[in-house]
Design an enzyme around this catalytic site. Structure first.
Site, PDB file in Angstrom:
ATOM      1  CG  HIS A  71     -74.551 -86.154  40.030  1.00 15.73           C
ATOM      2  ND1 HIS A  71     -74.858 -85.070  39.233  1.00 15.73           N
ATOM      3  CD2 HIS A  71     -75.663 -86.432  40.744  1.00 15.73           C
ATOM      4  CE1 HIS A  71     -76.111 -84.713  39.468  1.00 15.73           C
ATOM      5  NE2 HIS A  71     -76.630 -85.522  40.377  1.00 15.73           N
ATOM      6  CE  LYS A 127     -79.347 -84.592  34.326  1.00 13.37           C
ATOM      7  NZ  LYS A 127     -80.298 -83.741  35.006  1.00 13.37           N
ATOM      8  CG  ASP A 167     -82.819 -85.064  32.099  1.00 15.01           C
ATOM      9  OD1 ASP A 167     -83.574 -85.798  32.749  1.00 15.01           O
ATOM     10  OD2 ASP A 167     -82.175 -84.126  32.602  1.00 15.01           O
ATOM     11  NE  ARG A 201     -89.112 -86.349  36.617  1.00 16.00           N
ATOM     12  CZ  ARG A 201     -87.851 -86.434  37.054  1.00 16.00           C
ATOM     13  NH1 ARG A 201     -86.839 -86.274  36.233  1.00 16.00           N
ATOM     14  NH2 ARG A 201     -87.618 -86.668  38.326  1.00 16.00           N
ATOM     15  CB  SER A 224     -83.398 -87.389  35.422  1.00 14.34           C
ATOM     16  OG  SER A 224     -82.947 -86.065  35.412  1.00 14.34           O
TER      17      SER A 224
HETATM   18  N1  URA Z   1     -81.541 -84.085  39.485  1.00 13.19           N
HETATM   19  C1  URA Z   1     -81.697 -84.384  38.182  1.00 13.19           C
HETATM   20  O1  URA Z   1     -80.831 -84.140  37.358  1.00 13.19           O
HETATM   21  N2  URA Z   1     -82.852 -84.966  37.809  1.00 13.19           N
HETATM   22  C2  URA Z   1     -83.830 -85.271  38.664  1.00 13.19           C
HETATM   23  O2  URA Z   1     -84.825 -85.809  38.263  1.00 13.19           O
HETATM   24  C3  URA Z   1     -83.656 -84.930  40.030  1.00 13.19           C
HETATM   25  C4  URA Z   1     -82.490 -84.334  40.417  1.00 13.19           C
END
Ligand code: URA
Length: 442
Positions: free
Chosen positions: A82, A187, A161, A168, A183
């Protein structure tokens, strides 16, 4: 439990219990909490922070808000990577097939570009027919058949999320380390991989602008993943200048293909090898024990590029997901821009800066990116920067080429790009690719 008590507890700086966090996220997922209470809670978390255990509990609550992929049917130790998002970051397009070609399965759910940062899904969609919409079953089937799948997040992955991020975004609570870390990691956990390599970008073209903030985020994500029983490593990489030369969707596919063929920009190749080394090393330590050293991992990766296996794996992936492989065989068949203009250096000197954010804005102005998730993008347009920080140039040397489909957009991008490079009479040291040491699972 009452939401108001949980909000007040966090507001007053106390530690929330696992049950409180799970109850809160569960109620939010099932629409039994009004947005104003969740928004108030987010602000309390933003202001008071969360400790390691709270952040892990939040991560697991988000991951468990939907489906979790069970990758046990896939033979081997499955790895994922990621990136926290950058300019010209096409690493996944190179590293996923490269690592998969070594026999380590890579199942990766990617995102779309938003604002400055590009998204792997948009890049892949520059290949005609490439289908990024994979179900959980299809991810697993591809993993079993060809050892790689590269698509979008399924709707059932960590749905809380997505909802939380939307709140947010409108409440000024995005830049909170525990909220960002939970967050991202939630995932990754829901997507099922056993090992996760996190590439945290730092610099003017990244979410994290300082090394200190990037290191804090990276450490927090590795800690959470570890507590959630995954192996994780985080690399900190520079994002003050674009990675590679190309910024723009089809341009980046072409550059990734070139890199898989053994060419490509030196920084991109080195960056991909470093990320790949971490992925293989992680799999080697836990799985078939082939890559017990980083040197062995690197040798395998270099060999797979040289013998064509990495490119063949990318071709196989594109074919399996419905893409037109003739565009991989001949990248000139990818969408092409109608207007091409090269900007040149205005003076002799050393390149002191290639501002990643300015290059990103130029690509965005050309139509390569989007402001809102629903905005259309033009796959053909973008920028190719020809210089790196530290290069010596003479007046008139090519600095950047603009690929456009609209004269007005080209003119605007040109103005932006003219501010991207600065010069120095004195020699300038090249920027580092990584800020070491990497952060490992403890
Ligand atoms: N990427 C994400 O998936 N979540 C965040 O909060 C910030 C960047």
């Amino acid at each position: 439990m009452r939401a108001v008590d949980i909000i007040a507890k966090k507001r007053d700086g106390h530690t929330l219990t696992r049950d409180e966090i799970h109850w809160f996220i569960d109620a939010f997922t099932h629409d039994t909490l009004p947005d104003y209470q969740v928004a108030a809670w987010l602000m309390a978390v933003y202001l008071q922070g969360m400790n390691r255990q709270e952040t892990v509990d939040l991560t697991m609550a988000l991951a468990e808000s939907g489906e979790t992929l069970d990758l046990t049917e896939i033979d081997g130790y499955v790895v994922d990577k990621h990136s926290s998002g950058g300019v010209g970051d096409k690493t996944s397009l190179v590293v996923a097939p490269l690592v998969a070609s070594c026999g380590v399965p890579v199942i990766k759910m990617s995102g779309r570009g938003l604002g400055f940062s590009g998204g792997t899904l948009d890049k892949l969609e520059a290949i005609a027919g490439y289908d990024v919409h994979l179900s959980a079953e299809r991810y697993i089937a591809l993993g079993k058949q060809i050892g790689i799948a590269l698509g979008g997040q399924t709707e059932s992955i960590a749905p809380a999320d997505g909802k939380l991020y939307a709140l947010r975004d409108v409440t000024g609570t995005v830049p909170s380390l525990p909220l960002i870390a939970s967050s991202i990691v939630s995932k990754k956990i829901a997507a099922g991989a056993h090992g996760i390599v996190l590439d945290v970008k730092v610099g003017r073209g990244a979410f994290m602008q300082t090394l200190e903030a990037a290191r804090q985020l990276a450490t927090m994500m590795v800690e959470i993943a570890t507590d959630a029983k995954r192996n994780a490593v985080a690399l900190l990489s520079d994002m003050n200048q674009p990675l590679g030369y190309a910024v723009g969707n089809a341009l980046e596919i072409a550059e990734a293909v070139e890199t898989l063929r053994g060419g490509g920009p030196a920084d991109l190749r080195e960056h991909c090898l470093a990320v790949g080394v971490e992925m293989l090393h992680m799999a080697g330590q836990r799985g078939k024990r082939r890559w017990t050293t980083e040197t062995a991992a690197r040798a395998s990766l270099e060999q797979q590029i040289e013998n064509g296996a990495a490119l063949a794996k990318f071709r196989e992936l594109v074919a399996a997901q419905g893409g037109d492989v003739s565009m991989i065989d001949d990248p000139a068949r990818l969408p092409q821009a109608s207007l091409v203009e090269t900007l040149t250096a205005s003076q002799d000197g050393s390149i002191a800066e290639v501002k990643a954010d300015a290059v990103a804005v130029a690509a965005f102005e050309l139509g390569a990116g989007r402001e809102r998730k629903s905005d259309p993008i033009d796959p053909a347009v973008g920028v190719k920067v020809h210089v790196k920080v530290g290069d010596r140039v003479q007046a008139g040397a090519p600095l950047a080429t603009i690929y456009a489909n609209d004269a007005a957009r080209l003119a605007k991008a040109k103005q932006t790009l003219l501010t991207a490079c600065t010069y120095s009479d004195a020699p300038v040291a090249p920027l580092p690719l990584f800020y070491r040491p990497a952060i490992h699972t403890d």
